[in-house]
Design a protein around this motif. Sequence first.
Motif, PDB file in Angstrom:
ATOM      1  N   UNK A 278       0.832  -1.204   0.000  1.00  0.00           N
ATOM      2  CA  UNK A 278       0.000   0.000   0.000  1.00  0.00           C
ATOM      3  C   UNK A 278       0.864   1.251   0.000  1.00  0.00           C
ATOM      4  N   UNK A 279       1.888   1.247   0.815  1.00  0.00           N
ATOM      5  CA  UNK A 279       2.765   2.412   0.935  1.00  0.00           C
ATOM      6  C   UNK A 279       3.553   2.649  -0.355  1.00  0.00           C
ATOM      7  N   UNK A 280       3.995   1.595  -0.995  1.00  0.00           N
ATOM      8  CA  UNK A 280       4.698   1.748  -2.272  1.00  0.00           C
ATOM      9  C   UNK A 280       3.783   2.391  -3.312  1.00  0.00           C
ATOM     10  N   UNK A 281       2.533   1.947  -3.354  1.00  0.00           N
ATOM     11  CA  UNK A 281       1.578   2.507  -4.305  1.00  0.00           C
ATOM     12  C   UNK A 281       1.204   3.941  -3.954  1.00  0.00           C
ATOM     13  N   UNK A 282       0.925   4.192  -2.695  1.00  0.00           N
ATOM     14  CA  UNK A 282       0.537   5.530  -2.254  1.00  0.00           C
ATOM     15  C   UNK A 282       1.613   6.552  -2.590  1.00  0.00           C
ATOM     16  N   UNK A 283       2.871   6.176  -2.422  1.00  0.00           N
ATOM     17  CA  UNK A 283       3.975   7.093  -2.659  1.00  0.00           C
ATOM     18  C   UNK A 283       4.497   7.040  -4.094  1.00  0.00           C
ATOM     19  N   UNK A 284       3.805   6.291  -4.936  1.00  0.00           N
ATOM     20  CA  UNK A 284       4.136   6.200  -6.363  1.00  0.00           C
ATOM     21  C   UNK A 284       5.615   5.861  -6.595  1.00  0.00           C
ATOM     22  N   UNK A 285       6.066   4.807  -5.905  1.00  0.00           N
ATOM     23  CA  UNK A 285       7.441   4.322  -6.094  1.00  0.00           C
ATOM     24  C   UNK A 285       7.423   3.423  -7.323  1.00  0.00           C
ATOM     25  N   UNK A 286       8.138   3.845  -8.362  1.00  0.00           N
ATOM     26  CA  UNK A 286       8.110   3.084  -9.608  1.00  0.00           C
ATOM     27  C   UNK A 286       8.973   1.827  -9.509  1.00  0.00           C
ATOM     28  N   UNK A 287       8.804   0.950 -10.473  1.00  0.00           N
ATOM     29  CA  UNK A 287       9.504  -0.327 -10.491  1.00  0.00           C
ATOM     30  C   UNK A 287      11.014  -0.202 -10.431  1.00  0.00           C
ATOM     31  N   UNK A 288      11.544   0.821 -11.039  1.00  0.00           N
ATOM     32  CA  UNK A 288      12.988   1.032 -11.073  1.00  0.00           C
ATOM     33  C   UNK A 288      13.554   1.299  -9.670  1.00  0.00           C
ATOM     34  N   UNK A 289      12.768   1.947  -8.830  1.00  0.00           N
ATOM     35  CA  UNK A 289      13.242   2.334  -7.500  1.00  0.00           C
ATOM     36  C   UNK A 289      12.656   1.476  -6.376  1.00  0.00           C
TER      37      UNK A 289
END
Length: 122
Positions: A6-17
């Motif tokens: 959820x946190x990865x999605x909420x903060x828009x962390x892309x696949x590269x990072x």
Amino acid sequence: MKYLSTILETNEIDGQHREAATASYLAAKERMRKLPVDFGEDAEMMLSNHLMALIKRISENKFIDPIEEEMMNELSDRAWDYAKQVADPLFGEAGIEPDRSEIFLVGTHMEMALAAMAAGVQ
């Protein structure tokens, strides 16, 4: 790994990072776990989200605007210490000096959790 997807999605962390951000986040959560602070579920979720947002800002080298020193003086020494223990290594991983305003924001989560513990509320 609670909250992580959820946190990865909420903060828009892309696949590269995503891999690096996840590793930094998990290390910060481990440091948090070792503190003598009992975070309630809501407080832990808010701090977890904040940590991922901080990791993103560090990776982009874009920080919040400086916070007034007077406001920062409201944080207890204990909250500052705990915030530094959790967040300073995130800056170190990036090879940059910790941003005092960013550490303050982490410290506000610590202060709230310490106050809740003192009041017997979680």
